[in-house]
Design an enzyme around this catalytic site. Sequence first.
Site, PDB file in Angstrom:
ATOM      1  N   SER A 146      37.830  24.358  20.164  1.00 55.51           N
ATOM      2  CA  SER A 146      37.033  24.125  18.961  1.00 55.51           C
ATOM      3  C   SER A 146      36.021  23.032  19.258  1.00 55.51           C
ATOM      4  O   SER A 146      36.217  22.217  20.156  1.00 55.51           O
ATOM      5  CB  SER A 146      37.947  23.666  17.808  1.00 55.51           C
ATOM      6  N   TYR A 159      44.848  18.626  14.052  1.00 58.41           N
ATOM      7  CA  TYR A 159      44.062  19.701  14.657  1.00 58.41           C
ATOM      8  C   TYR A 159      43.160  19.154  15.767  1.00 58.41           C
ATOM      9  O   TYR A 159      43.122  19.703  16.872  1.00 58.41           O
ATOM     10  CB  TYR A 159      43.223  20.393  13.582  1.00 58.41           C
ATOM     11  N   LYS A 163      43.250  20.053  19.812  1.00 55.67           N
ATOM     12  CA  LYS A 163      42.107  20.655  20.503  1.00 55.67           C
ATOM     13  C   LYS A 163      41.547  19.725  21.581  1.00 55.67           C
ATOM     14  O   LYS A 163      41.077  20.197  22.627  1.00 55.67           O
ATOM     15  CB  LYS A 163      41.027  21.057  19.500  1.00 55.67           C
TER      16      LYS A 163
END
Length: 254
Positions: A146, A159, A163
């Site tokens: 991402s 998150y 990532k």
Amino acid sequence: MILPCLPSMRLDGRRALVTGAGRGIGLAAAAALAQVGAHVTLAARTADEIGAAAQAIEAEGGQAAPLVLDVTDTAAVRTAIGAQPAFDVLVNNAGTNRPRTFLEVTEDDYDTITGLNQRAAYFVAQAVARRMVDAGRGGSIIHVSSQMGHVGGQNRTVYCMTKHGIEGLTKAMAIDLAPHGIRVNSIGPTFIETPLTKPFFENVPFREDVLRRIKLGRLGTVEDLMGAVVFLAGDAAALVTGTSLLVDGGWTAE
């Protein structure tokens, strides 16, 4: 004068595995690889979705097969991948998110996000890479990361952590696997309209903030990622490893 020849973008005769392939980015990656000739195995927990997706690919002349698999079950992953012929391409796509402020994240949030985004991704890649090494013909591993693996994001501490971890894993894996002819890269999408992200964009201030940050002024579509997957999977990217291809509309440019 003999001109250089553009490497083929075709993947005829190669086998690809895509995780989280029933919908969204995973489905688009599977379709893209099938459209350039690869035999694609679509892995996910949802038998109906991946079965329908495989049938749709075959209806268009592609080659596809479903594989019902919970990628968080490491033993099941090793058994399933060990029972398959070696793959030439892995799109390590399965992932999730639960947006919450740092102060509100629960242990269950943490364990669920890290378990899928990081732990499962690690051991899926390991299982596939072991079979690639045994086959001795190299390969390409593509982590779907991402833009949040390169920057921070509000309400996305876990998150972003996972990532960023995938970006580090990509570089370290590339070093370890280079002697075996296995390339490892990541794709870093911006916000893509998928069933997973659609509810987020119903928040108008959030949507407006996202569009302000994407310099090209629009949300991404799954089609925006298909070319990146095909490029990294094949011979046109033969010297590309240990890096991230950002498909972020300019989000990280400033």
